[in-house]
Design a protein around this motif. Structure first.
Motif, PDB file in Angstrom:
ATOM      1  N   VAL A 167      -3.451   6.735   1.948  1.00  0.00           N
ATOM      2  CA  VAL A 167      -4.850   6.448   1.610  1.00  0.00           C
ATOM      3  C   VAL A 167      -5.692   7.702   1.775  1.00  0.00           C
ATOM      4  CG1 VAL A 167      -6.902   5.161   2.318  1.00  0.00           C
ATOM      5  CG2 VAL A 167      -4.707   3.984   2.100  1.00  0.00           C
ATOM      6  N   ALA A 168      -5.431   8.472   2.827  1.00  0.00           N
ATOM      7  CA  ALA A 168      -6.163   9.720   3.038  1.00  0.00           C
ATOM      8  C   ALA A 168      -5.871  10.710   1.914  1.00  0.00           C
ATOM      9  CB  ALA A 168      -5.780  10.325   4.390  1.00  0.00           C
TER      10      ALA A 168
ATOM     11  N   ALA B 246       1.273   3.899   9.639  1.00  0.00           N
ATOM     12  CA  ALA B 246       1.082   5.349   9.657  1.00  0.00           C
ATOM     13  C   ALA B 246       1.221   5.933   8.258  1.00  0.00           C
ATOM     14  CB  ALA B 246       2.091   5.990  10.607  1.00  0.00           C
ATOM     15  N   HIS B 247       2.238   5.498   7.523  1.00  0.00           N
ATOM     16  CA  HIS B 247       2.427   5.994   6.158  1.00  0.00           C
ATOM     17  C   HIS B 247       1.290   5.535   5.241  1.00  0.00           C
ATOM     18  CE1 HIS B 247       6.595   6.892   7.400  1.00  0.00           C
ATOM     19  NE2 HIS B 247       6.622   7.706   6.362  1.00  0.00           N
TER      20      HIS B 247
ATOM     21  N   ALA C 137      11.695   3.183  -0.379  1.00  0.00           N
ATOM     22  CA  ALA C 137      12.577   3.610   0.709  1.00  0.00           C
ATOM     23  C   ALA C 137      11.854   3.558   2.048  1.00  0.00           C
ATOM     24  CB  ALA C 137      13.101   5.016   0.429  1.00  0.00           C
ATOM     25  N   VAL C 138      10.608   4.012   2.057  1.00  0.00           N
ATOM     26  CA  VAL C 138       9.815   3.964   3.299  1.00  0.00           C
ATOM     27  C   VAL C 138       9.571   2.518   3.719  1.00  0.00           C
ATOM     28  CG1 VAL C 138       7.559   4.481   4.310  1.00  0.00           C
ATOM     29  CG2 VAL C 138       8.718   6.184   2.891  1.00  0.00           C
TER      30      VAL C 138
ATOM     31  N   VAL D 218       0.845  -1.207   0.000  1.00  0.00           N
ATOM     32  CA  VAL D 218       0.000   0.000   0.000  1.00  0.00           C
ATOM     33  C   VAL D 218       0.876   1.251   0.000  1.00  0.00           C
ATOM     34  CG1 VAL D 218      -1.661   1.337   1.344  1.00  0.00           C
ATOM     35  CG2 VAL D 218      -1.952  -1.130   1.102  1.00  0.00           C
ATOM     36  N   VAL D 219       1.947   1.236   0.767  1.00  0.00           N
ATOM     37  CA  VAL D 219       2.851   2.385   0.814  1.00  0.00           C
ATOM     38  C   VAL D 219       3.497   2.634  -0.539  1.00  0.00           C
ATOM     39  CG1 VAL D 219       5.049   3.192   1.760  1.00  0.00           C
ATOM     40  CG2 VAL D 219       3.298   2.284   3.291  1.00  0.00           C
ATOM     41  N   ILE D 220       3.978   1.590  -1.196  1.00  0.00           N
ATOM     42  CA  ILE D 220       4.653   1.749  -2.488  1.00  0.00           C
ATOM     43  C   ILE D 220       3.687   2.264  -3.550  1.00  0.00           C
ATOM     44  CG2 ILE D 220       5.819   0.513  -4.360  1.00  0.00           C
ATOM     45  CD1 ILE D 220       6.912  -1.390  -2.121  1.00  0.00           C
ATOM     46  N   ALA D 221       2.529   1.607  -3.677  1.00  0.00           N
ATOM     47  CA  ALA D 221       1.547   2.042  -4.669  1.00  0.00           C
ATOM     48  C   ALA D 221       0.964   3.404  -4.299  1.00  0.00           C
ATOM     49  CB  ALA D 221       0.429   1.007  -4.783  1.00  0.00           C
TER      50      ALA D 221
END
Length: 260
Positions: free
Chosen positions: A242-243, A236-237, A224-225, A147-150
């Motif tokens: 998503v927001a 958190a990220h 990286a994250v 989810v973070v990468i996309a």
């Protein structure tokens, strides 16, 4: 010294490859110049050459960064190249499509039409989840990393509404990662080098990175994250991204109103 090299080498590689590919596209654009030209918000004719260039620079630098595990290199290649490739497809195939955003393309998909934007959304999402699965061991962490990468790939594209906005956002978002050690710091250096390599041309309204560059740079940031955080940080990220996606129109308008 070693930590500096781990960040300096991917930074230099990203900048060098980006400039080299950008120059090659300017000399011999695939399919002719007209295919890669667009009219920007101010009515000026700009090219899209910097998009594939930044994607190539980010991907190669991330894959060849020193000290990365093999699975991380594979995840980097998958995420950045898929994001850049899907973005380039939308840049070229969806040039005349006025529909923008998740809702418009998903609505078309429900009606049986597979738009270039839907291909991009689905492709980047699938690649992000696959890359996240390579980076993490536990199922929930794999999903959060994906989810973070996309999400990061999409977030950078959201602010690509005026010259320099997406590149400035990339540099700002990557700054904390550059302070980190290990894989996170090395991966953060790749999109920074690529972004700086075309920043002057983007601000000068000679080129724009388009979906190809914005999505690739964002995927590089997301990598990286994902590489540098555990479950709490990933959650958190992911929530923040998503927001941002849910408030996409508002984020784009805000980016458009900021002076560079």
């Amino acid at each position: 010294m070693i930590a500096t090299l781990r960040k300096g080498l991917p930074f230099a590689a990203a900048a060098g490859v980006t400039r080299a590919v950008y120059g090659q596209f300017r000399r011999r654009p695939p399919g002719g110049r007209g295919r890669w030209q667009r009219t920007n918000h101010a009515g000026r004719t700009v090219d899209l050459y910097s998009g594939p260039a930044t994607a190539a620079g980010t991907a190669l630098a991330a894959v060849t960064a020193p000290g990365l595990p093999a699975r991380t290199r594979t995840a980097a290649a998958l995420a950045v190249l898929a994001a850049g490739g899907c973005g380039a497809y939308d840049d070229l195939a969806g040039a005349g499509d006025p529909r923008r955003g998740f809702r418009a393309h998903l609505s078309a998909l429900r009606d049986g039409e597979l738009t270039s934007g839907a291909v991009k959304l689905l492709g980047i999402g699938a690649a992000g989840l696959a890359a996240g699965a390579l980076l993490k061991e536990r199922p929930l962490d794999k999903v959060l990393a994906g989810v973070v990468i996309a999400g990061a790939a999409h977030a950078v594209n959201l602010v690509d509404v005026r010259p320099g906005r997406a590149l400035a956002a990339t540099l700002a978002a990557a700054a904390p990662g550059l302070l980190r050690s290990g894989s996170a710091g090395a991966l953060a250096a790749a999109p920074v080098g690529a972004a700086l390599a075309v920043l002057a041309d983007d601000l000068g309204e000679r080129t724009m990175i388009g979906d190809a560059g914005a999505h690739a740079l964002g995927a590089g940031l997301g990598l990286a994250v994902a590489a540098g955080y555990g479950r709490v940080g990933l959650a958190a990220h992911a929530a923040a991204l998503v927001a941002a996606a849910a408030a996409g129109d508002r984020a784009s308008r805000t980016a458009a109103s900021v002076d560079t």
